[in-house]
Write a protein that holds these residues in place. Structure first.
Motif, mmCIF file in Angstrom:
data_model
loop_
_atom_site.group_PDB
_atom_site.id
_atom_site.type_symbol
_atom_site.label_atom_id
_atom_site.label_comp_id
_atom_site.label_asym_id
_atom_site.label_seq_id
_atom_site.Cartn_x
_atom_site.Cartn_y
_atom_site.Cartn_z
ATOM 1 N N ILE A 58 31.474 40.497 36.851
ATOM 2 C CA ILE A 58 30.363 39.588 37.146
ATOM 3 C C ILE A 58 29.460 39.416 35.930
ATOM 4 N N VAL A 59 29.147 40.504 35.269
ATOM 5 C CA VAL A 59 28.265 40.433 34.099
ATOM 6 C C VAL A 59 28.902 39.613 32.979
ATOM 7 N N GLU A 60 30.143 39.947 32.620
ATOM 8 C CA GLU A 60 30.795 39.246 31.509
ATOM 9 C C GLU A 60 31.046 37.779 31.821
ATOM 10 N N SER A 61 31.439 37.484 33.054
ATOM 11 C CA SER A 61 31.729 36.108 33.421
ATOM 12 C C SER A 61 30.478 35.234 33.373
ATOM 13 N N THR A 62 29.374 35.744 33.918
ATOM 14 C CA THR A 62 28.132 34.951 33.912
ATOM 15 C C THR A 62 27.527 34.853 32.512
ATOM 16 N N GLU A 63 27.810 35.811 31.653
ATOM 17 C CA GLU A 63 27.323 35.742 30.272
ATOM 18 C C GLU A 63 28.151 34.772 29.430
ATOM 19 N N LYS A 64 29.465 34.778 29.626
ATOM 20 C CA LYS A 64 30.343 33.903 28.835
ATOM 21 C C LYS A 64 30.239 32.450 29.281
ATOM 22 N N LYS A 65 30.049 32.239 30.587
ATOM 23 C CA LYS A 65 29.889 30.884 31.139
ATOM 24 C C LYS A 65 31.083 29.978 30.842
ATOM 25 N N GLY A 107 26.078 18.147 37.064
ATOM 26 C CA GLY A 107 26.363 16.955 36.269
ATOM 27 C C GLY A 107 25.658 16.920 34.934
ATOM 28 N N LYS A 108 24.624 17.733 34.763
ATOM 29 C CA LYS A 108 23.865 17.746 33.510
ATOM 30 C C LYS A 108 24.264 18.923 32.622
ATOM 31 N N ASP A 109 25.391 19.482 32.909
ATOM 32 C CA ASP A 109 25.917 20.611 32.147
ATOM 33 C C ASP A 109 25.031 21.845 32.215
ATOM 34 N N ASN A 110 24.291 21.968 33.307
ATOM 35 C CA ASN A 110 23.512 23.189 33.532
ATOM 36 C C ASN A 110 24.385 24.193 34.281
ATOM 37 N N TYR A 111 24.415 25.409 33.782
ATOM 38 C CA TYR A 111 25.244 26.450 34.389
ATOM 39 C C TYR A 111 24.633 26.905 35.705
ATOM 40 N N LEU A 112 25.442 26.879 36.780
ATOM 41 C CA LEU A 112 24.970 27.276 38.101
ATOM 42 C C LEU A 112 25.487 28.651 38.515
ATOM 43 N N GLY A 113 26.659 28.999 38.029
ATOM 44 C CA GLY A 113 27.271 30.259 38.415
ATOM 45 C C GLY A 113 28.770 30.177 38.209
ATOM 46 N N LEU A 138 40.302 49.030 41.900
ATOM 47 C CA LEU A 138 40.707 48.752 40.524
ATOM 48 C C LEU A 138 41.238 47.323 40.502
ATOM 49 N N LEU A 139 40.586 46.460 39.748
ATOM 50 C CA LEU A 139 40.912 45.039 39.849
ATOM 51 C C LEU A 139 40.827 44.306 38.511
ATOM 52 N N VAL A 140 41.364 43.111 38.531
ATOM 53 C CA VAL A 140 41.198 42.146 37.451
ATOM 54 C C VAL A 140 40.545 40.920 38.068
ATOM 55 N N MET A 141 39.498 40.415 37.407
ATOM 56 C CA MET A 141 38.805 39.235 37.908
ATOM 57 C C MET A 141 39.138 38.018 37.051
ATOM 58 N N MET A 142 39.431 36.906 37.724
ATOM 59 C CA MET A 142 39.613 35.618 37.063
ATOM 60 C C MET A 142 38.517 34.692 37.573
ATOM 61 N N SER A 143 37.895 33.929 36.688
ATOM 62 C CA SER A 143 36.808 33.070 37.153
ATOM 63 C C SER A 143 36.737 31.767 36.370
ATOM 64 N N GLN A 144 36.120 30.775 37.017
ATOM 65 C CA GLN A 144 35.818 29.495 36.388
ATOM 66 C C GLN A 144 34.331 29.213 36.554
ATOM 67 N N PRO A 145 33.683 28.689 35.501
ATOM 68 C CA PRO A 145 32.249 28.399 35.596
ATOM 69 C C PRO A 145 31.986 27.173 36.464
#
Length: 274
Positions: free
Chosen positions: A142-149, A175-181, A164-171
């Motif tokens: 969660i920390v790395e994903s939200t920091e990398k965006k 519409g204004k290129d503001n990061y939401l999560g 024990l897991l591996v996380m895959m995520s998409q930002p």
């Protein structure tokens, strides 16, 4: 009398010479036969080794190609959900529906989360995870994903729920290129899922087996589940494998066992199938 002795000596010499020639011939033929057997045995052994290395390499390449396509498809699923959510990010029903759809439509992910930029979990599936919506979660993924965006795949780590897991995520952006999560899918390395089943398929030939390591030499998948998460050490072929990514090598593993290993790179996640 002297003439008789001379005749006897010459006759004896002839007999001994014939025996010597016969013995020499037998020894020469026997020696050539023994040498030929050793040479033939060595040649056959080397050919069998090369054949095994080649077969293992091709098998590793086949698995790596399939796994890479599977990971690519999983990231596309998350990307599609991110596009849906960017227009309805604050709609609680849409968030709930999307995580449940991703979790239940296939066995790709063991759990699915939507996390806001403040690291609060906004939606999750399955419901048994029981996250607190008002709490900040600081797990590695969660920390790395939200920091990398950006598109993200974690190294293996222990979650707050002790998986024990591996996380895959998409930002998720508006519409204004503001990061939401971000929206993430997790793979529990020690539990059953589609990828786990595919990678842990037993290579059905004598004592052959397959495992997968990440970019930090940690075991992701292994027939012995107790070794998942373990970091590989004292493996004589590890440096070669990391340098070449694809190929084959004769090595001694961390248990000191002689092995003929084929290996191939999974580029989407930077893992290696051995």
């Amino acid at each position: 009398m002297g003439l008789e002795l001379l005749k006897h000596f010459l006759l004896s010499l002839r007999l001994n010479l014939r025996k010597l020639i016969l013995i020499s011939t037998v020894l020469s033929v026997s020696g050539l036969f023994v040498v030929s057997v050793f040479i033939l045995n060595y040649a056959i052994k080397q050919q069998l080794i090369q054949n095994s290395l080649s077969v293992n390499e091709k098998y590793a390449e086949k698995i790596a190609t399939s796994a890479n396509q599977h990971f690519t498809d999983m990231l596309k699923e998350l990307e599609y959900s991110a596009k849906v959510l960017e227009k309805n990010f604050y709609n609680i029903d849409v968030r709930k529906s999307e995580v449940e759809r991703l979790k239940n439509q296939s066995d790709n992910f063991n759990s699915v989360l939507i996390v806001g930029e403040n690291k609060h979990v906004l939606a999750f599936a399955p419901s048994s995870l029981n996250f607190n919506f008002g709490q900040t979660y600081n797990s590695l993924g969660i920390v790395e994903s939200t920091e990398k965006k950006k598109t993200y795949i974690s190294t293996p780590y222990w979650s707050v729920k002790n998986n024990l897991l591996v996380m895959m995520s998409q930002p998720i952006y508006n519409g204004k290129d503001n990061y939401l999560g971000m929206i993430s899918g997790t793979i529990y390395l020690q539990r059953k899922n589609l990828l786990n089943t595919m990678l842990n398929t037993q290579y059905d030939y004598k004592k052959s087996y397959m495992y997968v390591i990440d970019q930090h030499n940690r075991i992701i998948f292994h027939p012995d589940k107790n070794r998942i998460g373990e970091k590989i050490i004292n493996n004589t072929g590890l440096d070669y494998i990391n340098q070449h990514k694809n190929g084959s090598i004769r090595l001694k593993n961390s248990l000191g066992i002689d092995n003929l290993a084929g290996f191939a790179h999974i580029p989407s996640v930077n893992w290696i199938v051995v």
